[in-house]
Design a protein around this motif. Structure first.
Motif, mmCIF file in Angstrom:
data_model
loop_
_atom_site.group_PDB
_atom_site.id
_atom_site.type_symbol
_atom_site.label_atom_id
_atom_site.label_comp_id
_atom_site.label_asym_id
_atom_site.label_seq_id
_atom_site.Cartn_x
_atom_site.Cartn_y
_atom_site.Cartn_z
ATOM 1 N N ASN A 73 0.727 -1.289 0.198
ATOM 2 C CA ASN A 73 -0.107 0.033 -0.090
ATOM 3 C C ASN A 73 0.807 1.208 -0.146
ATOM 4 O OD1 ASN A 73 -2.356 -1.362 -0.030
ATOM 5 N ND2 ASN A 73 -2.366 -1.547 2.288
ATOM 6 N N THR A 74 2.066 0.978 -0.392
ATOM 7 C CA THR A 74 3.111 2.297 -0.472
ATOM 8 C C THR A 74 2.373 2.975 -1.593
ATOM 9 O OG1 THR A 74 4.940 1.331 0.450
ATOM 10 C CG2 THR A 74 5.186 3.296 -0.692
ATOM 11 N N GLU A 75 2.311 4.435 -1.598
ATOM 12 C CA GLU A 75 1.964 5.185 -2.556
ATOM 13 C C GLU A 75 2.888 6.310 -2.822
ATOM 14 O OE1 GLU A 75 -1.947 7.010 -2.160
ATOM 15 O OE2 GLU A 75 -3.136 5.163 -1.961
ATOM 16 N N GLN A 76 3.519 6.630 -4.120
ATOM 17 C CA GLN A 76 4.339 7.387 -4.551
ATOM 18 C C GLN A 76 3.982 8.238 -5.579
ATOM 19 O OE1 GLN A 76 7.386 8.496 -3.181
ATOM 20 N NE2 GLN A 76 8.371 6.975 -2.018
ATOM 21 N N GLN A 77 4.058 9.589 -5.529
ATOM 22 C CA GLN A 77 3.316 10.480 -6.552
ATOM 23 C C GLN A 77 4.647 10.275 -7.803
ATOM 24 O OE1 GLN A 77 3.059 14.713 -6.698
ATOM 25 N NE2 GLN A 77 1.093 14.289 -5.263
ATOM 26 N N LEU A 78 4.072 10.053 -9.016
ATOM 27 C CA LEU A 78 4.817 10.069 -9.964
ATOM 28 C C LEU A 78 4.875 11.440 -10.807
ATOM 29 C CD1 LEU A 78 6.737 8.017 -12.007
ATOM 30 C CD2 LEU A 78 4.691 7.790 -13.366
ATOM 31 N N LEU A 79 3.925 11.778 -10.940
ATOM 32 C CA LEU A 79 3.661 13.351 -11.483
ATOM 33 C C LEU A 79 2.398 14.178 -10.844
ATOM 34 C CD1 LEU A 79 3.554 12.250 -15.326
ATOM 35 C CD2 LEU A 79 5.284 13.416 -14.188
ATOM 36 N N PRO A 80 2.719 15.118 -10.264
ATOM 37 C CA PRO A 80 1.870 15.917 -9.622
ATOM 38 C C PRO A 80 0.806 16.752 -10.735
ATOM 39 C CG PRO A 80 3.833 17.122 -9.817
ATOM 40 C CD PRO A 80 4.120 15.980 -10.421
ATOM 41 N N GLY A 81 -0.301 17.015 -10.191
ATOM 42 C CA GLY A 81 -1.411 17.450 -11.058
ATOM 43 C C GLY A 81 -0.983 19.198 -11.150
ATOM 44 N N GLY A 82 -1.562 19.862 -12.261
ATOM 45 C CA GLY A 82 -1.238 21.099 -12.418
ATOM 46 C C GLY A 82 -2.064 22.029 -11.198
ATOM 47 N N LYS A 83 -1.870 22.882 -10.519
ATOM 48 C CA LYS A 83 -2.420 23.833 -9.840
ATOM 49 C C LYS A 83 -3.220 24.454 -10.312
ATOM 50 C CE LYS A 83 1.364 24.748 -6.372
ATOM 51 N NZ LYS A 83 2.001 25.770 -5.536
ATOM 52 N N GLY A 84 -4.669 24.759 -9.705
ATOM 53 C CA GLY A 84 -5.781 25.841 -10.254
ATOM 54 C C GLY A 84 -5.480 27.024 -10.252
ATOM 55 N N GLY A 85 -5.830 27.756 -11.010
ATOM 56 C CA GLY A 85 -5.751 29.226 -11.131
ATOM 57 C C GLY A 85 -6.433 29.801 -10.122
ATOM 58 N N ARG A 86 -6.030 31.066 -9.714
ATOM 59 C CA ARG A 86 -6.759 31.657 -8.830
ATOM 60 C C ARG A 86 -7.867 32.698 -9.463
ATOM 61 N NH1 ARG A 86 -3.039 34.463 -4.274
ATOM 62 N NH2 ARG A 86 -2.178 35.389 -6.247
ATOM 63 N N GLY A 87 -9.151 32.757 -8.706
ATOM 64 C CA GLY A 87 -10.260 33.507 -9.194
ATOM 65 C C GLY A 87 -9.989 34.901 -8.965
ATOM 66 N N ASN A 88 -10.754 35.760 -9.809
ATOM 67 C CA ASN A 88 -10.438 37.350 -9.824
ATOM 68 C C ASN A 88 -10.713 37.998 -8.216
ATOM 69 O OD1 ASN A 88 -13.272 37.054 -9.746
ATOM 70 N ND2 ASN A 88 -13.771 38.687 -11.126
ATOM 71 N N TRP A 89 -11.316 37.394 -7.356
ATOM 72 C CA TRP A 89 -11.610 37.838 -6.039
ATOM 73 C C TRP A 89 -10.384 37.980 -5.125
ATOM 74 C CZ3 TRP A 89 -10.927 35.919 -1.112
ATOM 75 C CH2 TRP A 89 -10.654 34.399 -1.110
ATOM 76 N N HIS A 90 -9.567 37.254 -5.666
ATOM 77 C CA HIS A 90 -8.215 37.291 -4.834
ATOM 78 C C HIS A 90 -7.310 38.692 -5.283
ATOM 79 C CE1 HIS A 90 -7.682 33.188 -3.129
ATOM 80 N NE2 HIS A 90 -8.172 32.680 -4.459
ATOM 81 N N PHE A 91 -7.658 39.073 -6.453
ATOM 82 C CA PHE A 91 -6.939 40.243 -7.007
ATOM 83 C C PHE A 91 -7.654 41.700 -6.386
ATOM 84 C CE2 PHE A 91 -6.120 36.638 -9.588
ATOM 85 C CZ PHE A 91 -5.013 36.568 -9.390
ATOM 86 N N LYS A 92 -8.622 41.689 -5.869
ATOM 87 C CA LYS A 92 -9.502 42.801 -5.469
ATOM 88 C C LYS A 92 -8.677 43.789 -4.540
ATOM 89 C CE LYS A 92 -13.623 44.652 -3.135
ATOM 90 N NZ LYS A 92 -14.846 44.251 -2.424
ATOM 91 N N SER A 93 -8.535 45.079 -4.947
ATOM 92 C CA SER A 93 -7.653 45.969 -4.155
ATOM 93 C C SER A 93 -8.309 47.303 -3.876
ATOM 94 C CB SER A 93 -6.361 45.992 -4.432
ATOM 95 O OG SER A 93 -6.251 46.669 -5.686
ATOM 96 N N SER A 94 -7.704 48.054 -2.769
ATOM 97 C CA SER A 94 -8.193 49.447 -2.854
ATOM 98 C C SER A 94 -8.219 50.347 -4.109
ATOM 99 C CB SER A 94 -7.579 50.147 -1.831
ATOM 100 O OG SER A 94 -6.083 50.367 -2.074
ATOM 101 N N THR A 95 -7.177 49.941 -4.962
ATOM 102 C CA THR A 95 -6.987 50.688 -6.248
ATOM 103 C C THR A 95 -7.847 49.925 -7.603
ATOM 104 O OG1 THR A 95 -5.048 49.592 -6.641
ATOM 105 C CG2 THR A 95 -4.923 51.627 -5.564
ATOM 106 N N ASN A 96 -8.182 48.575 -7.157
ATOM 107 C CA ASN A 96 -8.709 47.831 -8.387
ATOM 108 C C ASN A 96 -10.041 47.023 -7.531
ATOM 109 O OD1 ASN A 96 -9.599 46.462 -10.486
ATOM 110 N ND2 ASN A 96 -7.466 45.239 -10.638
ATOM 111 N N GLN A 97 -11.151 47.698 -7.631
ATOM 112 C CA GLN A 97 -12.255 47.271 -6.862
ATOM 113 C C GLN A 97 -13.179 45.965 -7.799
ATOM 114 O OE1 GLN A 97 -13.494 47.880 -3.821
ATOM 115 N NE2 GLN A 97 -11.772 49.435 -3.546
ATOM 116 N N THR A 98 -12.834 45.875 -9.188
ATOM 117 C CA THR A 98 -13.423 45.037 -10.027
ATOM 118 C C THR A 98 -12.643 44.328 -11.093
ATOM 119 O OG1 THR A 98 -14.086 46.896 -11.446
ATOM 120 C CG2 THR A 98 -15.660 46.072 -9.759
#
Length: 330
Positions: free
Chosen positions: A115-140
């Motif tokens: 039952n040993t498990e070894q990761q051969l290839l990692p999956g790609g990371k998901g992209g971040r949605g636009n709510w992460h990039f909201k700031s005081s100078t860029n509200q939308t």
């Protein structure tokens, strides 16, 4: 090498999943025209994972399925909803399997435990949605990250048989016969070189319901370490054994010389093999009387315990089991 269902070497292609895209959604509902960004993150791509399986003895199942592809991650959506992760893909292999990079031949990892498990290839990371990039100078913010691409490549899988005792000897030394007598294994037996074209495993039943595993490794010839005869494919199976049982027939022209050749081939293949416990059994000893045994004993190799046995006549079998069991448990 391959014979019948025994496969101990295979190449596969694997590809992990791509990460899902982040969402650029802007929140909208009744009476709220500009609610700001609420795009969720993309899910990660599926991993490619190698898993040890004790129910498998060879790489035969991979002979007909050599391409493995994990699922892509789903895209993010509104209300900060994260996309689902891509489904991982599992590659089941028998214990004793080595995974190498298909191009560089570098050993990536080994699977030796259940039952040993070894990761051969990692999956790609998901992209971040636009709510992460909201700031005081860029509200939308009207942008989001794309998902990271998955990885792919060719990989080489090699099986090294896992056994407690490995039988070492020239072709026709009587290894297959001994294995058939000591265990319930039914290896192919005939009076010509290289009858055995694959390692055979058998379980030796000992006293008080105790057992140990013995492997009949196909016969070594002089020059095997350089790839002559059946070469490296067989020698690598010996590397996993904790004890080596050298088998030389009583009618050999020179037992000491044959033992020296076998030992030298192991040393050239991998010097660490000489660190393993060794036992020498003189097979076909039912042809010898006491006087001939004494004569042979005068010229046996030094520094290794020797037993006289006969698989056909069932001579010395219990003494051989006792000796091997003591060596394995000391």
């Amino acid at each position: 090498m391959t014979e019948g269902n025994f496969v101990d070497y295979i190449k596969i292609h694997a590809e992990s999943g791509k990460g899902g895209r982040g969402s650029m959604h802007l929140h909208r509902e009744k009476y709220i025209d500009k609610g700001g960004p609420d795009g969720g993150d993309g899910g990660r791509g599926g991993h490619v994972i190698v898993r040890g399986n004790t129910n498998m003895w060879t790489l035969y199942s991979l002979k007909f399925k050599k391409h493995f592809r994990a699922e892509h991650g789903s895209d993010g959506s509104k209300q900060r909803s994260t996309g689902s992760d891509g489904k991982d893909v599992y590659i089941d292999v028998p214990l004793g399997t080595i995974i190498r990079d298909g191009e560089t031949q570098e050993i990536l990892f080994e699977i030796t435990k259940e039952n040993t498990e070894q990761q051969l290839l990692p999956g790609g990371k998901g992209g971040r949605g636009n709510w992460h990039f909201k700031s005081s100078t860029n509200q939308t913010p009207r942008y989001a990250q794309p998902g990271v691409e998955g990885q792919e490549g060719w990989f080489q899988l090699e099986l090294k048989v896992l056994a407690d005792v490995g039988l070492v000897g020239f072709p026709n030394a009587g290894k297959s016969t001994l294995l058939s007598v000591l265990t319930s294994a039914k290896p192919k037996i005939a009076d010509y070189a290289f009858t055995t074209l694959k390692p055979n495993l058998g379980i030796v039943e000992y006293r008080d319901f105790q057992t140990f595993v013995m492997a009949d490794i196909p016969g070594i010839i002089e020059g095997a370490a350089e790839g002559k005869g059946l070469g490296h494919r067989f020698l690598r199976h010996i590397e996993r054994n904790s004890t080596l049982l050298f088998l030389i027939p009583a009618d050999s022209d020179d037992i000491k010389t044959e033992y020296g050749i076998l030992l030298n081939e192991l040393k050239k293949h991998n010097p660490e093999l000489l660190d393993k416990d060794r036992l020498l059994a003189i097979s076909k000893s039912d042809m010898l009387d006491d006087e001939l045994k004494e004569e042979i004993q005068q010229d046996l190799p030094k520094g290794i315990k020797t037993l006289f046995i006969s698989s056909v006549a069932q001579q010395g079998m219990m003494e051989l089991k006792d000796t091997l069991w003591k060596m394995l448990n000391t």
